[in-house]
Design a protein around this motif. Structure first.
Motif, PDB file in Angstrom:
ATOM      1  N   GLU A   4       0.827  -1.200   0.000  1.00 55.84           N
ATOM      2  CA  GLU A   4       0.000   0.000   0.000  1.00 55.84           C
ATOM      3  C   GLU A   4       0.861   1.250   0.000  1.00 55.84           C
ATOM      4  O   GLU A   4       0.572   2.211  -0.694  1.00 55.84           O
ATOM      5  N   TYR A   5       1.929   1.232   0.788  1.00 53.21           N
ATOM      6  CA  TYR A   5       2.835   2.383   0.843  1.00 53.21           C
ATOM      7  C   TYR A   5       3.494   2.612  -0.512  1.00 53.21           C
ATOM      8  O   TYR A   5       3.573   3.726  -0.983  1.00 53.21           O
ATOM      9  N   SER A   9       3.057   5.826  -2.634  1.00 49.41           N
ATOM     10  CA  SER A   9       4.260   6.580  -2.965  1.00 49.41           C
ATOM     11  C   SER A   9       4.368   6.790  -4.475  1.00 49.41           C
ATOM     12  O   SER A   9       4.692   7.887  -4.941  1.00 49.41           O
ATOM     13  N   GLY A  10       4.095   5.745  -5.230  1.00 52.49           N
ATOM     14  CA  GLY A  10       4.132   5.854  -6.687  1.00 52.49           C
ATOM     15  C   GLY A  10       3.103   6.838  -7.213  1.00 52.49           C
ATOM     16  O   GLY A  10       3.368   7.608  -8.138  1.00 52.49           O
ATOM     17  N   CYS A  18       3.823  14.807 -12.936  1.00 48.48           N
ATOM     18  CA  CYS A  18       2.915  15.193 -14.022  1.00 48.48           C
ATOM     19  C   CYS A  18       2.142  16.476 -13.748  1.00 48.48           C
ATOM     20  O   CYS A  18       1.967  17.299 -14.636  1.00 48.48           O
ATOM     21  N   PHE A  19       1.686  16.645 -12.553  1.00 48.58           N
ATOM     22  CA  PHE A  19       0.795  17.770 -12.251  1.00 48.58           C
ATOM     23  C   PHE A  19       1.551  18.975 -11.698  1.00 48.58           C
ATOM     24  O   PHE A  19       1.402  20.098 -12.175  1.00 48.58           O
ATOM     25  N   VAL A  20       2.376  18.721 -10.712  1.00 48.82           N
ATOM     26  CA  VAL A  20       3.042  19.816  -9.995  1.00 48.82           C
ATOM     27  C   VAL A  20       4.074  20.518 -10.882  1.00 48.82           C
ATOM     28  O   VAL A  20       4.115  21.751 -10.935  1.00 48.82           O
TER      29      VAL A  20
END
Length: 107
Positions: A4-5, A9-10, A18-20
């Protein structure tokens, strides 16, 4: 739990890339460090500054301080709005420390 981590994280790495970057925003790591430190500092300012000054004093006195912790705290402080407060605290402590040391050295 580890899977899950890794997936989370991915996701945040992809979001950061992509966004920032496209919108020229601060990276998520810096933003989260700033948000976390500001929140923690608002409740524990005295304890955080005491812990930071203790690590700095240990390093000055040649005691092996955990530099990773010290640099992590300093990085977070530099990215947050508590920077000017902590700068004043560190400068005052540095003045007091070297005033005392200079007296000792003279004797």
């Amino acid at each position: 739990m580890d899977v899950e981590y890794i997936n989370l994280s991915g996701f945040f790495n992809c979001l950061d890339h992509c966004f920032v970057e496209q919108r020229k925003l601060p990276c998520l790591e810096d933003t989260t460090a700033t948000s976390f430190l500001s929140t923690v500092f608002s409740f524990f300012s005295h304890e955080v500054s005491d812990a930071l000054l203790t690590l700095i004093r240990q390093e000055r006195d040649g005691i092996n301080a955990d530099m990773d912790i010290l640099m992590g705290i300093m990085r977070g402080i530099c990215l947050s709005e508590v920077k000017s407060f902590m700068k004043n605290v560190v400068v005052q402590d540095t003045y007091a420390y070297y005033s005392k040391k200079s007296s000792e050295w003279i004797v």
